[in-house]
Design a protein around this motif. Sequence first.
Motif, mmCIF file in Angstrom:
data_model
loop_
_atom_site.group_PDB
_atom_site.id
_atom_site.type_symbol
_atom_site.label_atom_id
_atom_site.label_comp_id
_atom_site.label_asym_id
_atom_site.label_seq_id
_atom_site.Cartn_x
_atom_site.Cartn_y
_atom_site.Cartn_z
ATOM 1 N N PRO A 30 58.290 -69.328 28.313
ATOM 2 C CA PRO A 30 58.841 -70.065 29.459
ATOM 3 C C PRO A 30 59.103 -69.235 30.700
ATOM 4 O O PRO A 30 58.818 -69.680 31.815
ATOM 5 C CB PRO A 30 60.151 -70.639 28.889
ATOM 6 C CG PRO A 30 59.899 -70.788 27.435
ATOM 7 C CD PRO A 30 59.019 -69.635 27.053
ATOM 8 N N ALA A 31 59.662 -68.027 30.547
ATOM 9 C CA ALA A 31 59.961 -67.214 31.727
ATOM 10 C C ALA A 31 58.694 -66.864 32.490
ATOM 11 O O ALA A 31 58.670 -66.855 33.720
ATOM 12 C CB ALA A 31 60.699 -65.935 31.312
ATOM 13 N N VAL A 32 57.621 -66.577 31.763
ATOM 14 C CA VAL A 32 56.347 -66.254 32.403
ATOM 15 C C VAL A 32 55.747 -67.488 33.067
ATOM 16 O O VAL A 32 55.259 -67.436 34.201
ATOM 17 C CB VAL A 32 55.364 -65.639 31.386
ATOM 18 C CG1 VAL A 32 53.953 -65.556 31.966
ATOM 19 C CG2 VAL A 32 55.840 -64.256 30.973
ATOM 20 N N LEU A 33 55.778 -68.616 32.372
ATOM 21 C CA LEU A 33 55.236 -69.846 32.951
ATOM 22 C C LEU A 33 55.971 -70.221 34.239
ATOM 23 O O LEU A 33 55.349 -70.613 35.224
ATOM 24 C CB LEU A 33 55.339 -70.995 31.951
ATOM 25 C CG LEU A 33 54.466 -70.902 30.695
ATOM 26 C CD1 LEU A 33 54.712 -72.116 29.806
ATOM 27 C CD2 LEU A 33 52.990 -70.783 31.046
ATOM 28 N N GLU A 34 57.287 -70.076 34.237
ATOM 29 C CA GLU A 34 58.056 -70.417 35.431
ATOM 30 C C GLU A 34 57.724 -69.475 36.589
ATOM 31 O O GLU A 34 57.597 -69.900 37.741
ATOM 32 C CB GLU A 34 59.553 -70.371 35.125
ATOM 33 C CG GLU A 34 60.439 -70.796 36.293
ATOM 34 C CD GLU A 34 60.132 -72.204 36.771
ATOM 35 O OE1 GLU A 34 60.315 -72.467 37.978
ATOM 36 O OE2 GLU A 34 59.712 -73.058 35.959
ATOM 37 N N HIS A 35 57.569 -68.183 36.292
ATOM 38 C CA HIS A 35 57.227 -67.240 37.346
ATOM 39 C C HIS A 35 55.821 -67.514 37.881
ATOM 40 O O HIS A 35 55.595 -67.486 39.099
ATOM 41 C CB HIS A 35 57.320 -65.803 36.836
ATOM 42 C CG HIS A 35 57.168 -64.801 37.937
ATOM 43 N ND1 HIS A 35 58.220 -64.378 38.709
ATOM 44 C CD2 HIS A 35 56.059 -64.176 38.427
ATOM 45 C CE1 HIS A 35 57.773 -63.525 39.624
ATOM 46 N NE2 HIS A 35 56.474 -63.385 39.466
ATOM 47 N N LEU A 36 54.881 -67.779 36.990
ATOM 48 C CA LEU A 36 53.529 -68.099 37.434
ATOM 49 C C LEU A 36 53.513 -69.358 38.295
ATOM 50 O O LEU A 36 52.843 -69.411 39.334
ATOM 51 C CB LEU A 36 52.607 -68.279 36.230
ATOM 52 C CG LEU A 36 52.224 -67.019 35.453
ATOM 53 C CD1 LEU A 36 51.473 -67.397 34.174
ATOM 54 C CD2 LEU A 36 51.372 -66.084 36.306
ATOM 55 N N ARG A 37 54.253 -70.369 37.872
ATOM 56 C CA ARG A 37 54.302 -71.624 38.629
ATOM 57 C C ARG A 37 54.855 -71.377 40.036
ATOM 58 O O ARG A 37 54.307 -71.864 41.035
ATOM 59 C CB ARG A 37 55.178 -72.638 37.887
ATOM 60 C CG ARG A 37 55.257 -73.997 38.573
ATOM 61 C CD ARG A 37 56.185 -74.944 37.829
ATOM 62 N NE ARG A 37 55.631 -75.336 36.534
ATOM 63 C CZ ARG A 37 56.082 -74.927 35.360
ATOM 64 N NH1 ARG A 37 57.103 -74.089 35.312
ATOM 65 N NH2 ARG A 37 55.532 -75.343 34.240
ATOM 66 N N ARG A 66 63.297 -66.685 18.344
ATOM 67 C CA ARG A 66 63.409 -66.975 16.919
ATOM 68 C C ARG A 66 62.320 -67.934 16.453
ATOM 69 O O ARG A 66 62.147 -68.153 15.280
ATOM 70 C CB ARG A 66 64.792 -67.554 16.616
ATOM 71 C CG ARG A 66 65.900 -66.605 17.026
ATOM 72 C CD ARG A 66 67.249 -67.054 16.500
ATOM 73 N NE ARG A 66 68.290 -66.165 16.969
ATOM 74 C CZ ARG A 66 68.564 -64.985 16.442
ATOM 75 N NH1 ARG A 66 67.859 -64.546 15.426
ATOM 76 N NH2 ARG A 66 69.522 -64.234 16.927
ATOM 77 N N SER A 67 61.607 -68.548 17.392
ATOM 78 C CA SER A 67 60.497 -69.409 17.032
ATOM 79 C C SER A 67 59.369 -69.115 18.013
ATOM 80 O O SER A 67 59.341 -68.045 18.600
ATOM 81 C CB SER A 67 60.929 -70.874 17.086
ATOM 82 O OG SER A 67 61.366 -71.199 18.383
ATOM 83 N N ASP A 68 58.455 -70.046 18.193
ATOM 84 C CA ASP A 68 57.359 -69.842 19.128
ATOM 85 C C ASP A 68 57.481 -70.868 20.245
ATOM 86 O O ASP A 68 56.924 -71.958 20.163
ATOM 87 C CB ASP A 68 56.016 -69.991 18.405
ATOM 88 C CG ASP A 68 54.843 -69.760 19.353
ATOM 89 O OD1 ASP A 68 55.088 -69.426 20.526
ATOM 90 O OD2 ASP A 68 53.698 -69.923 18.926
ATOM 91 N N PRO A 69 58.224 -70.527 21.312
ATOM 92 C CA PRO A 69 58.444 -71.492 22.382
ATOM 93 C C PRO A 69 57.370 -71.461 23.464
ATOM 94 O O PRO A 69 57.608 -71.923 24.573
ATOM 95 C CB PRO A 69 59.795 -71.036 22.952
ATOM 96 C CG PRO A 69 59.764 -69.552 22.786
ATOM 97 C CD PRO A 69 58.981 -69.287 21.520
ATOM 98 N N ARG A 70 56.202 -70.919 23.169
ATOM 99 C CA ARG A 70 55.160 -70.864 24.190
ATOM 100 C C ARG A 70 54.767 -72.266 24.640
ATOM 101 O O ARG A 70 54.753 -73.209 23.855
ATOM 102 C CB ARG A 70 53.924 -70.130 23.652
ATOM 103 C CG ARG A 70 54.113 -68.626 23.511
ATOM 104 C CD ARG A 70 52.917 -68.011 22.845
ATOM 105 N NE ARG A 70 52.728 -68.551 21.497
ATOM 106 C CZ ARG A 70 51.711 -68.222 20.704
ATOM 107 N NH1 ARG A 70 50.792 -67.372 21.123
ATOM 108 N NH2 ARG A 70 51.613 -68.741 19.497
ATOM 109 N N GLY A 71 54.443 -72.363 25.903
ATOM 110 C CA GLY A 71 54.004 -73.630 26.458
ATOM 111 C C GLY A 71 52.744 -73.425 27.272
ATOM 112 O O GLY A 71 52.182 -72.335 27.318
ATOM 113 N N ASP A 72 52.307 -74.488 27.928
ATOM 114 C CA ASP A 72 51.076 -74.445 28.698
ATOM 115 C C ASP A 72 51.347 -74.827 30.148
ATOM 116 O O ASP A 72 52.289 -75.562 30.456
ATOM 117 C CB ASP A 72 50.038 -75.394 28.103
ATOM 118 C CG ASP A 72 49.657 -74.974 26.691
ATOM 119 O OD1 ASP A 72 49.000 -73.930 26.557
ATOM 120 O OD2 ASP A 72 50.024 -75.681 25.739
#
Length: 268
Positions: free
Chosen positions: A49-56, A22-28
Amino acid sequence: RATGAPAAVPALPAPRAPAVHRSDPRGDLACRSSRPPTGPRTLEAHAFPAVLEHLRLAWRVCTALGRTVAAIALGAETPDSVVVVHDEGQSWSAAMPEVLLEALHNRNRAGAPPRLVACAKGSGQRFYCLYGDGLHDWLASEACSEAIRAKAVAGVAFGRGWGDFAVRYRDGGLACAGLPEGCEAALASRAAADAPPADVALGPAGEWWLRFRDGAMAHGNIGAGLAKRLRELEEARTPVDIVSFGAQGSWALVHGPPGALGPAPGPG
């Protein structure tokens, strides 16, 4: 589509993807590996967030086991989707495109899980998977399919439209269609010097990036933050190994240490 039965490392666990943003929760994200076989490398990403966590998690596991991340494929339509390819296999997050997931599962059922060496995702469920035994699966336009069948493929990138693509060959050649105007101009500027790109990335919103064998890069239709970061890396003679564009302005890149490319080539 080609078929065969190579093999995959089981997917690393990933958090459930939220159904609606519903918003832009993108992070770095910025992660550095201290002791891979190829020397220090850094992963940077701007994604959900789901992508960042998987990448991490994938980066941490690969660093601990001495594996090298060879490719990252962000989702072109689903911002929670990512595939990470390393030199022993691959992992993927939730919200994978159905057709791509079916292709991977079919290879599992054939007897041995597939080991990916390259992966690309595009809109309209387009995908390309190259396996360690040289076989490949894909869903793409007829023109792209003909280019894939033509010669041994090193990598594929999908652009905004169904017919927009770039296919890199192992012999250094390139077949493409529907490239953004700036990308075509950058390729043309190098054509006289017989300098085909060493890597190409295209994105679902018209993003593009080129890397040449001398370390020079060109890019367009990307956000100001990423453009600034790529300029900094090029000026520092930092090798950029991977760039991936995803849905809603997400991106990931992997680069080596500053100065690793040596002095910039002189004029002429």
